[in-house]
Design a protein around this motif. Structure first.
Motif, PDB file in Angstrom:
ATOM      1  N   VAL A  52     -77.433  -0.990  27.015  1.00  0.00           N
ATOM      2  CA  VAL A  52     -77.782  -1.536  25.704  1.00  0.00           C
ATOM      3  C   VAL A  52     -77.246  -2.967  25.645  1.00  0.00           C
ATOM      4  O   VAL A  52     -76.040  -3.185  25.833  1.00  0.00           O
ATOM      5  CB  VAL A  52     -77.189  -0.705  24.548  1.00  0.00           C
ATOM      6  N   ASP A  98     -79.706  -2.368  10.283  1.00  0.00           N
ATOM      7  CA  ASP A  98     -80.104  -0.957  10.384  1.00  0.00           C
ATOM      8  C   ASP A  98     -81.201  -0.704  11.420  1.00  0.00           C
ATOM      9  O   ASP A  98     -81.881   0.322  11.376  1.00  0.00           O
ATOM     10  CB  ASP A  98     -80.588  -0.436   9.020  1.00  0.00           C
ATOM     11  N   ALA A  99     -81.394  -1.628  12.343  1.00  0.00           N
ATOM     12  CA  ALA A  99     -82.436  -1.436  13.355  1.00  0.00           C
ATOM     13  C   ALA A  99     -81.871  -0.690  14.555  1.00  0.00           C
ATOM     14  O   ALA A  99     -80.757  -0.971  15.013  1.00  0.00           O
ATOM     15  CB  ALA A  99     -83.002  -2.777  13.797  1.00  0.00           C
ATOM     16  N   GLU A 100     -82.635   0.266  15.065  1.00  0.00           N
ATOM     17  CA  GLU A 100     -82.260   0.954  16.289  1.00  0.00           C
ATOM     18  C   GLU A 100     -82.495   0.027  17.481  1.00  0.00           C
ATOM     19  O   GLU A 100     -83.378  -0.850  17.437  1.00  0.00           O
ATOM     20  CB  GLU A 100     -83.093   2.223  16.450  1.00  0.00           C
ATOM     21  N   PRO A 101     -81.730   0.176  18.567  1.00  0.00           N
ATOM     22  CA  PRO A 101     -81.993  -0.645  19.759  1.00  0.00           C
ATOM     23  C   PRO A 101     -83.448  -0.511  20.201  1.00  0.00           C
ATOM     24  O   PRO A 101     -84.007   0.589  20.209  1.00  0.00           O
ATOM     25  CB  PRO A 101     -81.028  -0.070  20.795  1.00  0.00           C
ATOM     26  N   ALA A 102     -84.056  -1.630  20.542  1.00  0.00           N
ATOM     27  CA  ALA A 102     -85.472  -1.669  20.906  1.00  0.00           C
ATOM     28  C   ALA A 102     -85.640  -1.697  22.416  1.00  0.00           C
ATOM     29  O   ALA A 102     -84.749  -2.124  23.153  1.00  0.00           O
ATOM     30  CB  ALA A 102     -86.130  -2.905  20.291  1.00  0.00           C
ATOM     31  N   GLU A 155     -77.701   3.849  31.620  1.00  0.00           N
ATOM     32  CA  GLU A 155     -78.448   3.242  30.525  1.00  0.00           C
ATOM     33  C   GLU A 155     -77.700   2.005  30.054  1.00  0.00           C
ATOM     34  O   GLU A 155     -76.471   1.993  30.027  1.00  0.00           O
ATOM     35  CB  GLU A 155     -78.628   4.224  29.373  1.00  0.00           C
ATOM     36  N   ALA A 198     -80.095  -4.265  21.212  1.00  0.00           N
ATOM     37  CA  ALA A 198     -79.710  -4.109  19.809  1.00  0.00           C
ATOM     38  C   ALA A 198     -79.914  -5.455  19.121  1.00  0.00           C
ATOM     39  O   ALA A 198     -79.032  -6.314  19.112  1.00  0.00           O
ATOM     40  CB  ALA A 198     -78.260  -3.657  19.697  1.00  0.00           C
ATOM     41  N   GLU A 253     -76.200  -5.955  23.559  1.00  0.00           N
ATOM     42  CA  GLU A 253     -75.791  -6.290  22.195  1.00  0.00           C
ATOM     43  C   GLU A 253     -76.047  -7.770  21.918  1.00  0.00           C
ATOM     44  O   GLU A 253     -75.714  -8.629  22.744  1.00  0.00           O
ATOM     45  CB  GLU A 253     -74.315  -5.979  21.986  1.00  0.00           C
ATOM     46  N   ARG A 283     -82.201  -1.198  26.669  1.00  0.00           N
ATOM     47  CA  ARG A 283     -82.599  -1.446  25.294  1.00  0.00           C
ATOM     48  C   ARG A 283     -81.808  -2.631  24.758  1.00  0.00           C
ATOM     49  O   ARG A 283     -80.793  -3.029  25.339  1.00  0.00           O
ATOM     50  CB  ARG A 283     -82.360  -0.211  24.422  1.00  0.00           C
TER      51      ARG A 283
END
Length: 277
Positions: A130, A46-50, A128, A41, A132, A39
């Motif tokens: 993420v 305020d956005a959740e990781p896409a 997983e 970020a 950044e 995912r």
């Protein structure tokens, strides 16, 4: 070693997607590889990781034209352009992706989990990732050679690595090293392609040779990558000498990897420069 860095997969298949040479689903699958999930970020409040497909589409909408990688180590900020905050995060991760056009950098954060109790087998580890997003400085990346330079350096690096293995009386300096390299190559070729559509053949050739040189370095440090030790029993002093002797070779291999993965973005930049009045 012959394993692709995650930044390399993201850059290569992200570039192919930006060029319209692969579908979003194929790019996401290739980037994820054996990981469970990737995912991003995005730099939105305020956005959740896409997920990867959405994130790559958002980066394109933000002006992304190409992706490059950095493979820094202490004392060698290879591929980085600043600012210091981003460089520090990339150095901690050992890799990063720089987004041309959007002036952003992506640094991977890994979350790993396995079955409870004991040491899990690699195939049982659930990973997983993420990515950044951080601002980067729009400046030439540090110490990245051209493909032609990288290819010349690698030819010398291969000779140096072989000489060091022999001089230090490493058990893997002969047929055992060849067998280990064959095992690396077989594993690397199983189920994946080197780079992605749109990359020039020279970039593929440079990356392949860089991985071979990296494999020799891994063998010299005592591991053949197939579960056996090929470096022989050595003292701490011998290991330190071995590491010092191989440091320039390892540096050459990393520089070549970055040059190969960045070849697509470099070519786009050359075309833009050539089109300027």
């Amino acid at each position: 070693m012959l394993d692709e860095p995650r930044s390399g997969r993201l850059a290569a298949w992200g570039n192919a997607l930006l060029a319209g040479l692969v579908s979003p689903d194929e790019a996401a699958e290739r980037i994820t590889g054996e990981d469970a999930l990737h995912r991003v970020a995005l730099p939105e409040a305020d956005a959740e990781p896409a997920g990867l497909t959405l994130a790559l589409g958002r980066l394109r909408a933000m002006g992304a034209t190409g992706l490059r990688i950095a493979l820094p180590v202490p004392g060698h900020p290879l591929g980085l352009s600043g600012p210091p905050e981003f460089n520090a995060r990339a150095l901690e991760a050992g890799e990063a992706v720089l987004v041309d056009g959007a002036v952003l950098g992506l640094v991977p954060l890994l979350w790993e989990a396995g079955p409870p109790g004991g040491e899990p087998a690699p195939e049982d580890v659930h990973t997983e990732v993420v990515w950044e997003c951080l601002p980067v400085r729009q400046a030439p990346p540090a110490d990245v050679p051209s493909l032609a330079e990288a290819e010349r350096e690698l030819a010398e690096g291969m000779r140096e690595a072989t000489e060091v293995l022999t001089r230090l009386d490493v058990a893997g300096s002969g047929p055992v090293a060849d067998a280990a390299l064959d095992a690396y190559r077989a594993r690397a070729e199983a189920g994946r392609r080197l780079l992605a559509p749109g990359y020039p053949p020279r970039a593929v050739r440079v990356l392949e040779l860089a991985q071979r040189v990296s494999a020799l370095v891994a063998i010299a440090h005592g591991g053949g990558g197939d579960g056996r030790e090929h470096g022989g029993a050595v003292s701490a002093a011998q290991m330190a000498a071995r590491t010092e002797a191989l440091r320039p070779v390892e540096r050459t291999a990393r520089r070549a990897q970055v040059a190969a993965y960045n070849a697509y973005a470099e070519e786009l930049e050359r075309r833009r420069e050539g089109g300027r009045p």
